[in-house]
Write a protein that holds these residues in place. Sequence first.
Motif, PDB file in Angstrom:
ATOM      1  N   ARG A   2      -6.644  -3.021 -13.139  1.00  0.00           N
ATOM      2  CA  ARG A   2      -6.543  -2.558 -11.764  1.00  0.00           C
ATOM      3  C   ARG A   2      -6.727  -1.046 -11.712  1.00  0.00           C
ATOM      4  NH1 ARG A   2      -7.027  -7.283  -9.000  1.00  0.00           N
ATOM      5  NH2 ARG A   2      -5.434  -8.762  -9.599  1.00  0.00           N
ATOM      6  N   SER A   3      -7.330  -0.586 -10.662  1.00  0.00           N
ATOM      7  CA  SER A   3      -7.500   0.854 -10.517  1.00  0.00           C
ATOM      8  C   SER A   3      -6.230   1.496  -9.993  1.00  0.00           C
ATOM      9  CB  SER A   3      -8.644   1.142  -9.533  1.00  0.00           C
ATOM     10  OG  SER A   3      -8.740   2.494  -9.234  1.00  0.00           O
ATOM     11  N   TRP A   4      -5.857   2.626 -10.617  1.00  0.00           N
ATOM     12  CA  TRP A   4      -4.745   3.406 -10.037  1.00  0.00           C
ATOM     13  C   TRP A   4      -5.253   4.068  -8.755  1.00  0.00           C
ATOM     14  CZ3 TRP A   4      -0.154   3.473 -12.680  1.00  0.00           C
ATOM     15  CH2 TRP A   4      -0.180   3.258 -14.064  1.00  0.00           C
ATOM     16  N   ILE A   5      -6.471   4.475  -8.773  1.00  0.00           N
ATOM     17  CA  ILE A   5      -7.245   5.179  -7.762  1.00  0.00           C
ATOM     18  C   ILE A   5      -6.580   6.473  -7.315  1.00  0.00           C
ATOM     19  CG2 ILE A   5      -6.333   4.035  -5.695  1.00  0.00           C
ATOM     20  CD1 ILE A   5      -9.238   4.067  -4.596  1.00  0.00           C
ATOM     21  N   ASP A 144      -3.856  -1.360   0.306  1.00  0.00           N
ATOM     22  CA  ASP A 144      -4.950  -2.344   0.315  1.00  0.00           C
ATOM     23  C   ASP A 144      -4.450  -3.742   0.016  1.00  0.00           C
ATOM     24  OD1 ASP A 144      -4.378  -2.109  -2.345  1.00  0.00           O
ATOM     25  OD2 ASP A 144      -6.420  -1.669  -3.013  1.00  0.00           O
ATOM     26  N   GLY A 145      -3.148  -3.977   0.179  1.00  0.00           N
ATOM     27  CA  GLY A 145      -2.600  -5.277  -0.113  1.00  0.00           C
ATOM     28  C   GLY A 145      -2.306  -5.429  -1.596  1.00  0.00           C
ATOM     29  N   PRO A 146      -1.782  -6.584  -2.017  1.00  0.00           N
ATOM     30  CA  PRO A 146      -1.433  -6.784  -3.428  1.00  0.00           C
ATOM     31  C   PRO A 146      -2.638  -6.600  -4.345  1.00  0.00           C
ATOM     32  CG  PRO A 146      -0.464  -8.494  -2.057  1.00  0.00           C
ATOM     33  CD  PRO A 146      -1.414  -7.736  -1.180  1.00  0.00           C
ATOM     34  N   GLY A 151      -1.169   3.015  -6.339  1.00  0.00           N
ATOM     35  CA  GLY A 151      -0.612   4.281  -5.892  1.00  0.00           C
ATOM     36  C   GLY A 151      -1.693   5.328  -5.830  1.00  0.00           C
ATOM     37  N   GLN A 152      -1.390   6.443  -5.195  1.00  0.00           N
ATOM     38  CA  GLN A 152      -2.352   7.524  -5.096  1.00  0.00           C
ATOM     39  C   GLN A 152      -1.612   8.835  -4.899  1.00  0.00           C
ATOM     40  OE1 GLN A 152      -4.504   5.706  -1.863  1.00  0.00           O
ATOM     41  NE2 GLN A 152      -3.628   7.109  -0.346  1.00  0.00           N
ATOM     42  N   ALA A 153      -2.282   9.910  -5.276  1.00  0.00           N
ATOM     43  CA  ALA A 153      -1.710  11.246  -5.129  1.00  0.00           C
ATOM     44  C   ALA A 153      -2.841  12.232  -4.963  1.00  0.00           C
ATOM     45  CB  ALA A 153      -0.866  11.616  -6.350  1.00  0.00           C
ATOM     46  N   ASN A 169       5.379  -7.815  -6.218  1.00  0.00           N
ATOM     47  CA  ASN A 169       5.563  -8.528  -7.486  1.00  0.00           C
ATOM     48  C   ASN A 169       5.504  -7.574  -8.675  1.00  0.00           C
ATOM     49  OD1 ASN A 169       5.814 -10.970  -6.153  1.00  0.00           O
ATOM     50  ND2 ASN A 169       3.652 -11.500  -6.362  1.00  0.00           N
ATOM     51  N   ARG A 170       4.638  -6.603  -8.593  1.00  0.00           N
ATOM     52  CA  ARG A 170       4.494  -5.654  -9.696  1.00  0.00           C
ATOM     53  C   ARG A 170       5.713  -4.742  -9.797  1.00  0.00           C
ATOM     54  NH1 ARG A 170       0.381  -3.861 -12.811  1.00  0.00           N
ATOM     55  NH2 ARG A 170       0.448  -1.738 -13.611  1.00  0.00           N
ATOM     56  N   PHE A 171       6.082  -4.125  -8.706  1.00  0.00           N
ATOM     57  CA  PHE A 171       7.139  -3.115  -8.745  1.00  0.00           C
ATOM     58  C   PHE A 171       8.538  -3.707  -8.883  1.00  0.00           C
ATOM     59  CE2 PHE A 171       4.074  -0.399  -6.044  1.00  0.00           C
ATOM     60  CZ  PHE A 171       3.421   0.032  -7.181  1.00  0.00           C
ATOM     61  N   SER A 172       8.705  -4.967  -8.549  1.00  0.00           N
ATOM     62  CA  SER A 172      10.025  -5.595  -8.683  1.00  0.00           C
ATOM     63  C   SER A 172      10.191  -6.321 -10.015  1.00  0.00           C
ATOM     64  CB  SER A 172      10.262  -6.584  -7.537  1.00  0.00           C
ATOM     65  OG  SER A 172       9.307  -7.637  -7.559  1.00  0.00           O
ATOM     66  N   ASP A 173       9.175  -6.283 -10.866  1.00  0.00           N
ATOM     67  CA  ASP A 173       9.237  -6.928 -12.181  1.00  0.00           C
ATOM     68  C   ASP A 173      10.186  -6.122 -13.073  1.00  0.00           C
ATOM     69  OD1 ASP A 173       8.843  -7.924 -14.738  1.00  0.00           O
ATOM     70  OD2 ASP A 173       6.665  -8.154 -14.495  1.00  0.00           O
ATOM     71  N   PRO A 174      11.279  -6.722 -13.548  1.00  0.00           N
ATOM     72  CA  PRO A 174      12.272  -5.966 -14.323  1.00  0.00           C
ATOM     73  C   PRO A 174      11.905  -5.769 -15.791  1.00  0.00           C
ATOM     74  CG  PRO A 174      13.003  -8.226 -14.076  1.00  0.00           C
ATOM     75  CD  PRO A 174      11.736  -8.106 -13.285  1.00  0.00           C
TER      76      PRO A 174
END
Length: 496
Positions: A2-5, A144-146, A151-153, A169-174
């Motif tokens: 996946r692209s961080w972009i 852009d959805g799941p 993220g971007q900066a 789903n990604r960010f809540s994965d422990p």
Amino acid sequence: MRSWILIGAALPLLCGPCHAYYSNGRWVSTATDGTTQGYGLPVTLTWSVVPDGTSLFNAVGGQSRPSDLIADLDDMFGHTSGGADLTERPWFEYVEQSFRRWGEVSGVTLVYEANDDGVTHGLNINRGQLGVRGDIRLGGTTIDGPGGTYGQAGFLPNADVMLDTSDVNRFSDPTLDYFYLRNTLTHEIGHSLGLGHTESPNSHVLMTPYATESPSYDGPQQDDIRGVHYLYGDAFERGATGGNGSFAAASPLGALSPGGQIAIGGDAPTAYGVIAPDQDDFVSIAAADDEDFFFFTVDAPLTLDLTVQPRGWNYAERAFFNDPFVTVEANSQADLSVELYREGSPAPTLVASASAAALGEPESISGLSLVDPGSYYVRVVGDREAVQLYGLTLAAAAGLAGDYNADGAVDASDYTVWRDRLGSGEPLPNETASPGVVDAADYAAWRAAFGSTALAAAPVPSPQAGALLAALAGCCSLRRTSAAQGRLNRFFTNEG
């Protein structure tokens, strides 16, 4: 993958030919420091989380959107009680870890600013202010959805960070203490510090434009650390204007005792591998005009072995997709030199130096006798505009037994020192038999070592030495010398 972009950013610049790490600059002013120092020197930055509803400028497709980061993180972590103090949220520690990690491996100090007034996120005019908002501000919305963009900066001076809050789903994965949330944030914070995208076919790089789909590495890796050192130096640079680039600002290494060792920089790699999230011992020369000063103390005579070891392993890298990969020889970016000084007035005195080794090879000062107690200084420099990670090791062997005048040889003059201090309470240099008490045992130790030198094992005494020992033994009644008798200086200086 996946692209961080990264959007709305200037093109990254290569920091010198074949030196790797890409950047568009560094912070030139912060809420804490005001105007900052130059490249390779530390800064203090604050960070804050924007209130929900804060406008995120040009968030998606040139359109602004309100931040919903706090509410979405609360939902991900099952927090329902709200409250103004974000530090009590279960997700806060993982956000804080992401900022703190950059400070652990570099000269950047990142401090949480509890206040954020909610002015528009992502605008250069809304700079950090102490007690008002952070230098780096964190917000979130659906980008852009799941999947896709996590993220971007913006590049400096727009350093605000935005997460795609639809990637629940990604960010809540422990897994591994919320690895996916932390690594995404740590990557974007790298942009906020001034680092651009890079990619490598044979090395882990946090600042790659593609997010990892498995937790193969955690946090900044070799090239990322070299890049942030180029911008802000290593952690030893903190604490004084100009970093640790002078005798007055030398970084303390502690006391070195006979048989002891002091080592720094040991977490910098020398072979292919992954830098773990608990590794934080990195030191470097960041440019040709960078100087690193350290000091240590000596309480008893010792023999010093000092080594400066360039560190790093080779890897390939590029900043743009169509560019060829360039090989980076990380252990040969600068030819290092080292000098050792003893404290003195009006300035420290040069004792020894080493600069003859080839590029990429260690410089060493070996078998150096330090006989005077006090502070000693180490100065490390490089010869070019590149970041060179290195390790510094100071190893101390005990002084030569029986060498009571510390001149590097056990001979008749040491007997004179022993005789004059017998029963006086004044310690003997290189005393091994009965430390702190000058007595017959020290005489026996001198006799056993007679004829040895600091550069060779103790030989069997020659016939001439045996005759001298016999003559001295005849006058060796254990008597107290009078206070009126002359004394040798406590130590003889022998620093060749």
